[in-house]
Design a protein around this motif. Structure first.
Motif, short mmCIF file in Angstrom:
data_model
loop_
_atom_site.label_atom_id
_atom_site.label_comp_id
_atom_site.label_asym_id
_atom_site.label_seq_id
_atom_site.Cartn_x
_atom_site.Cartn_y
_atom_site.Cartn_z
N PRO A 15 0.82 -1.22 0.00
CA PRO A 15 0.00 0.00 0.00
C PRO A 15 0.86 1.27 0.00
O PRO A 15 0.51 2.26 -0.65
CB PRO A 15 -0.82 -0.12 1.29
CG PRO A 15 -0.92 -1.59 1.52
CD PRO A 15 0.41 -2.15 1.06
N ALA A 19 0.65 4.15 -2.74
CA ALA A 19 0.37 5.50 -2.27
C ALA A 19 1.38 6.50 -2.82
O ALA A 19 1.01 7.62 -3.20
CB ALA A 19 0.38 5.52 -0.74
N ARG A 23 0.45 9.62 -4.89
CA ARG A 23 0.64 10.76 -4.00
C ARG A 23 -0.52 10.93 -3.03
O ARG A 23 -1.09 12.01 -2.90
CB ARG A 23 0.91 12.03 -4.80
CG ARG A 23 2.17 11.92 -5.61
CD ARG A 23 2.48 13.16 -6.36
NE ARG A 23 3.70 12.94 -7.15
CZ ARG A 23 4.21 13.81 -7.96
NH1 ARG A 23 3.64 14.97 -8.12
NH2 ARG A 23 5.30 13.52 -8.63
N VAL A 24 -0.88 9.82 -2.41
CA VAL A 24 -1.93 9.80 -1.39
C VAL A 24 -1.39 9.04 -0.17
O VAL A 24 -0.33 8.43 -0.23
CB VAL A 24 -3.23 9.14 -1.89
CG1 VAL A 24 -3.83 9.91 -3.06
CG2 VAL A 24 -3.01 7.69 -2.27
N ASP A 25 -2.14 9.04 0.90
CA ASP A 25 -1.78 8.31 2.11
C ASP A 25 -2.04 6.81 1.89
O ASP A 25 -3.00 6.44 1.21
CB ASP A 25 -2.65 8.83 3.27
CG ASP A 25 -2.18 8.28 4.60
OD1 ASP A 25 -2.67 7.21 5.00
OD2 ASP A 25 -1.33 8.94 5.22
N LYS A 27 -3.40 4.71 3.78
CA LYS A 27 -4.75 4.35 4.23
C LYS A 27 -5.79 4.62 3.14
O LYS A 27 -6.80 3.93 3.05
CB LYS A 27 -5.11 5.12 5.50
CG LYS A 27 -4.35 4.62 6.71
CD LYS A 27 -4.84 5.29 7.96
CE LYS A 27 -4.02 4.85 9.14
NZ LYS A 27 -4.56 3.72 9.83
N THR A 28 -5.53 5.61 2.29
CA THR A 28 -6.42 5.89 1.16
C THR A 28 -6.42 4.71 0.20
O THR A 28 -7.48 4.29 -0.28
CB THR A 28 -6.00 7.18 0.44
OG1 THR A 28 -6.06 8.27 1.37
CG2 THR A 28 -6.89 7.47 -0.76
N VAL A 29 -5.26 4.17 -0.06
CA VAL A 29 -5.14 3.00 -0.96
C VAL A 29 -5.90 1.82 -0.37
O VAL A 29 -6.62 1.12 -1.09
CB VAL A 29 -3.66 2.65 -1.18
CG1 VAL A 29 -3.52 1.38 -2.02
CG2 VAL A 29 -2.92 3.81 -1.84
N THR A 30 -5.80 1.62 0.93
CA THR A 30 -6.52 0.54 1.59
C THR A 30 -8.03 0.75 1.47
O THR A 30 -8.78 -0.19 1.22
CB THR A 30 -6.10 0.44 3.07
OG1 THR A 30 -4.68 0.19 3.11
CG2 THR A 30 -6.82 -0.67 3.78
N ARG A 31 -8.48 1.99 1.61
CA ARG A 31 -9.92 2.29 1.45
C ARG A 31 -10.37 2.04 0.02
O ARG A 31 -11.47 1.53 -0.22
CB ARG A 31 -10.21 3.74 1.86
CG ARG A 31 -10.25 3.93 3.36
CD ARG A 31 -10.83 5.29 3.74
NE ARG A 31 -9.99 6.41 3.32
CZ ARG A 31 -9.02 6.94 4.05
NH1 ARG A 31 -8.75 6.47 5.24
NH2 ARG A 31 -8.32 7.96 3.59
N TRP A 32 -9.53 2.40 -0.96
CA TRP A 32 -9.86 2.12 -2.37
C TRP A 32 -10.06 0.63 -2.58
O TRP A 32 -10.99 0.20 -3.27
CB TRP A 32 -8.78 2.63 -3.30
CG TRP A 32 -8.65 4.11 -3.42
CD1 TRP A 32 -9.53 5.06 -2.99
CD2 TRP A 32 -7.58 4.82 -4.03
NE1 TRP A 32 -9.06 6.31 -3.29
CE2 TRP A 32 -7.88 6.20 -3.93
CE3 TRP A 32 -6.40 4.43 -4.64
CZ2 TRP A 32 -7.02 7.18 -4.43
CZ3 TRP A 32 -5.55 5.41 -5.14
CH2 TRP A 32 -5.86 6.76 -5.03
N ARG A 37 -12.30 -0.16 -5.79
CA ARG A 37 -11.74 0.70 -6.84
C ARG A 37 -10.47 0.11 -7.42
O ARG A 37 -10.10 0.41 -8.55
CB ARG A 37 -11.45 2.09 -6.31
CG ARG A 37 -12.70 2.88 -5.99
CD ARG A 37 -12.40 4.30 -5.60
NE ARG A 37 -11.84 5.02 -6.74
CZ ARG A 37 -11.31 6.24 -6.65
NH1 ARG A 37 -11.27 6.86 -5.50
NH2 ARG A 37 -10.82 6.83 -7.71
#
Length: 71
Positions: A15, A19, A23-25, A27-32, A37
């Motif tokens: 992740p 990320a 260029r995201v956190d 945790k954002t990748v985990t939520r995707w 997504r």
């Protein structure tokens, strides 16, 4: 979509690596992944991994869409 065993060869990304590309956190990748997504694979230890090929395809798609909006 979460699979437990890779169906084909290829590099798997963490992740954090995904990320960095987006260029995201992480945790954002985990939520995707939880929202479907982006597909992920679970390691025997329960960690998520992402197919590099799928990540690159999504990144290219999103980059193309963003470029189209600017033009």
């Amino acid at each position: 979509m979460t699979a437990t065993v890779p169906q084909s060869g290829g590099r798997l990304l963490t992740p954090g690596e995904v990320a960095s590309l987006f260029r995201v956190d992480p945790k954002t990748v985990t939520r995707w992944a939880a929202a479907g997504r982006i597909g992920s694979i679970r390691t025997p230890g329960g960690h998520r991994r992402f197919r590099e090929e799928e990540v690159n395809e999504l990144l290219a798609k999103l980059t193309t869409e963003a470029t189209d909006l600017v033009e």
